[in-house]
Scaffold this motif. Structure first.
Motif, short mmCIF file in Angstrom:
data_model
loop_
_atom_site.label_atom_id
_atom_site.label_comp_id
_atom_site.label_asym_id
_atom_site.label_seq_id
_atom_site.Cartn_x
_atom_site.Cartn_y
_atom_site.Cartn_z
N GLN A 118 9.21 24.34 -16.49
CA GLN A 118 8.33 23.85 -15.43
C GLN A 118 7.48 22.69 -15.91
OE1 GLN A 118 5.21 26.44 -14.06
NE2 GLN A 118 4.70 27.17 -16.12
N ALA A 119 7.11 21.86 -14.94
CA ALA A 119 6.11 20.82 -15.16
C ALA A 119 4.86 21.21 -14.39
CB ALA A 119 6.63 19.46 -14.71
N ILE A 120 3.70 20.80 -14.88
CA ILE A 120 2.43 21.17 -14.27
C ILE A 120 1.58 19.92 -14.12
CG2 ILE A 120 0.36 22.60 -14.45
CD1 ILE A 120 1.89 24.52 -16.19
N GLY A 121 0.94 19.78 -12.96
CA GLY A 121 0.00 18.70 -12.74
C GLY A 121 -1.43 19.21 -12.82
N TRP A 122 -2.29 18.44 -13.47
CA TRP A 122 -3.69 18.83 -13.68
C TRP A 122 -4.59 17.72 -13.16
CZ3 TRP A 122 -4.28 23.62 -15.98
CH2 TRP A 122 -3.18 24.13 -16.66
N ASN A 123 -5.69 18.10 -12.54
CA ASN A 123 -6.72 17.14 -12.14
C ASN A 123 -7.80 17.14 -13.21
OD1 ASN A 123 -8.15 15.32 -10.45
ND2 ASN A 123 -9.45 17.01 -9.78
N ILE A 124 -8.03 15.97 -13.82
CA ILE A 124 -8.99 15.85 -14.92
C ILE A 124 -10.26 15.20 -14.40
CG2 ILE A 124 -9.35 15.06 -17.27
CD1 ILE A 124 -7.00 16.97 -16.95
N ASN A 125 -11.37 15.89 -14.54
CA ASN A 125 -12.66 15.38 -14.11
C ASN A 125 -13.21 14.47 -15.23
OD1 ASN A 125 -15.28 14.92 -13.28
ND2 ASN A 125 -15.60 17.01 -12.54
N ILE A 126 -12.86 13.18 -15.14
CA ILE A 126 -13.21 12.26 -16.21
C ILE A 126 -14.71 12.09 -16.38
CG2 ILE A 126 -13.04 9.86 -16.99
CD1 ILE A 126 -10.52 11.44 -17.45
N PRO A 127 -15.51 11.88 -15.30
CA PRO A 127 -16.97 11.74 -15.51
C PRO A 127 -17.59 12.94 -16.21
CG PRO A 127 -16.36 11.00 -13.31
CD PRO A 127 -15.14 11.64 -13.88
N ALA A 128 -17.19 14.14 -15.78
CA ALA A 128 -17.73 15.35 -16.43
C ALA A 128 -17.23 15.46 -17.85
CB ALA A 128 -17.33 16.59 -15.62
N LEU A 129 -15.99 15.04 -18.09
CA LEU A 129 -15.42 15.10 -19.44
C LEU A 129 -16.20 14.20 -20.39
CD1 LEU A 129 -12.86 16.50 -20.66
CD2 LEU A 129 -11.74 14.28 -20.47
N LEU A 130 -16.50 12.99 -19.96
CA LEU A 130 -17.24 12.06 -20.81
C LEU A 130 -18.70 12.47 -20.95
CD1 LEU A 130 -15.73 8.68 -19.54
CD2 LEU A 130 -15.05 10.06 -21.51
#
Length: 500
Positions: free
Chosen positions: A485-497
């Motif tokens: 399987q392949a999986i797509g993820w939504n990355i919260n860049i502002p919160a990450l930084l």
């Protein structure tokens, strides 16, 4: 890595180059092998099994296991405390014995008492430091899990291949779709939003090891274990997003919808979709498995990497071989091209990666880099002047193209690293691991997050590849693994930084 021939999961897995098995640690908790130390936890678990609980069994067992680990850690701290107490008592007795041999008015007796007090204070401080460090590991492990889920959320799962997925890529033209390359001899194109399979390419006679899309046209490039690379054209139409289900609809309709969803993700392959079986162009100059391929800037030439220890440069229009890039001592594992310059980097099992420069049409130069101690699984360019390399030696290194004598950053991990990717805008490195984890780092080597993984979320087997999509002011990360399987993820860049 995959080879030509059999499509079964077992054969493809066995054909992959053997890697040293490494133990994955999800929590930095020391464990004791003593049966006596583990006994209280097991007795408590057995006792709790007889009690009524509204928690799901899997969640309850997980909690019991975590609390058992915490209990064993505090037991270890208690044992260390006892040992330190005995050490303090022994030191006091020794100092007291030394003091008795000195006559009563000697001022050195006071000095001995001061020394004893100082030593005791040091040991006490050591005990406090050990306690705080150990407990902080437990607390930080819970914080990391909760933080990862807030920063990285599952977007969609793409299920339909009949064998492991080696590679995936995002189209660079409209419509934007996801492409996956699998050991089941096929490549599939997916709707990112709906998770529906849109098209299947079945022109290869062996495992499809990589997939890359043309920079400006609807063309795909796939490399295969059948010793060839194929260029093929595609046309897809994105499905219309379905409206939210009507809660007032009859129960029978709800049941039918549920049945269809289960059928689409049962892993038995995609539903009936358009299938392409003939390539527009076939590139066949290699004498071994073609493990990777990529388009040079402009899309007029492609480069392929093979287990025959060579990389080949081809003209797309004529399918003619332009250059054979030789020099690696062992099989190649990956190749990548620069997004704006005529540069190619190839990786190999010989622990090196090579930078090939085609900016001057009359001369192509090569530089060899020996920064790893095991197979270099991939090396990729960033939008700037950097190269990022990953290896089976559990390290990732960031290099500056202007001075590549030594890496400017080194990331050390607990598992072999497979095909990495770097986001174009934020330059975040995504590391897929053999131990099923996916971790995110910045270019300076600072860890930003780990994708959440549990029994119901994430990959269940080795993660092979990652790819970024930063279209429409959002940042999505796609991962694929040998769990089909392949999986797509939504990355919260502002919160990450901000967490950084």
């Amino acid at each position: 890595m995959p080879v030509e021939g059999g499509s079964s999961s077992g054969s493809a897995s066995a054909a992959r180059h053997p890697k040293q098995k490494r133990k994955a640690h999800s929590l930095s908790i020391r464990r004791t092998n003593s049966t006596e130390d583990r006994l209280p936890g097991f007795q408590r678990g057995d006792m709790l099994e007889g009690q009524d609980s509204k928690l799901p069994p899997s969640l309850r067992n997980n909690l019991l296991d975590l609390f058992g680990q915490i209990e064993r850690e505090f037991e270890n701290l208690y044992i260390e405390n006892l040992e330190l107490r005995r050490e303090i008592d022994s030191l006091n007795e020794r100092l007291t014995g030394d003091g008795q041999t000195i006559e009563g008015g000697d001022p050195t007796k006071g000095a001995l008492k001061t020394k004893a007090s100082h030593s005791t204070s040091q040991l006490s401080q050591k005990l406090k430091t050990t306690y705080k460090a150990s407990t902080s590991k437990i607390v930080s492990s819970f914080k990391a899990t909760a933080g990862s889920r807030a920063l990285c959320q599952l977007l969609k799962e793409y299920v339909g291949h009949r064998d492991g997925i080696w590679d995936l890529s995002i189209t660079r033209t409209q419509p934007v779709v996801l492409g996956t390359a699998s050991a089941d001899h096929s490549a599939l194109l997916w709707s990112i939003e709906t998770g529906k399979c849109l098209l299947r390419y079945a022109g290869h006679a062996g495992s499809v090891n990589s997939i890359k899309f043309h920079p400006t046209e609807q063309m795909a490039l796939t490399a295969s274990g059948d010793q060839t690379a194929h260029i093929w054209r595609y046309m897809v139409q994105l499905p219309v997003p379905q409206p939210p289900p009507d809660v007032s609809a009859p129960c029978d309709d709800d049941q039918d919808s549920s049945d269809r969803e289960e059928g689409e993700v049962d892993g038995e392959g995609p539903c009936e979709v358009p299938t392409i079986r003939v390539a527009t162009a076939t590139l066949k100059s290699h004498q071994g498995v073609v493990i990777a391929a990529d388009w040079l800037v402009g899309g007029r030439q492609v480069v392929t990497a093979s287990w025959d220890r060579a990389a080949n440069l081809y003209e797309v229009e004529t399918s003619e071989l332009v250059h054979a890039l030789t020099g690696h001592d062992q099989e190649l594992t990956h190749c990548c091209t620069h997004p704006t310059q005529r540069l190619v980097v190839t990786s190999s099992r010989d622990t090196t990666f090579r930078l090939w420069d085609f900016r001057d049409p009359s001369i192509h130069s090569v530089n060899v880099f020996q920064g790893h101690t095991d197979t270099v699984t991939s090396a990729v360019f960033t939008v700037g002047d950097n190269v990022v390399s990953g290896s089976d030696d559990r390290t990732v290194k960031v290099w500056d193209l202007k001075n590549m004598r030594s890496p400017i950053a080194t990331i050390r991990t607990d598992s072999a690293v497979n095909r990495i990717s770097v986001s174009a805008n934020q330059r975040i490195i995504a590391l897929p691991h053999d131990n099923r984890q996916v971790r995110l780092f910045d270019m300076s080597g600072v860890r930003l997050a780990r994708l959440p993984r549990s029994n119901r979320m994430g990959h269940r087997r080795m993660v092979c590849c990652t790819a970024w999509n930063e279209e429409n002011q959002s940042c999505n990360l796609f991962t694929c693994g040998f769990d089909r399987q392949a999986i797509g993820w939504n990355i919260n860049i502002p919160a990450l930084l901000q967490e950084k």
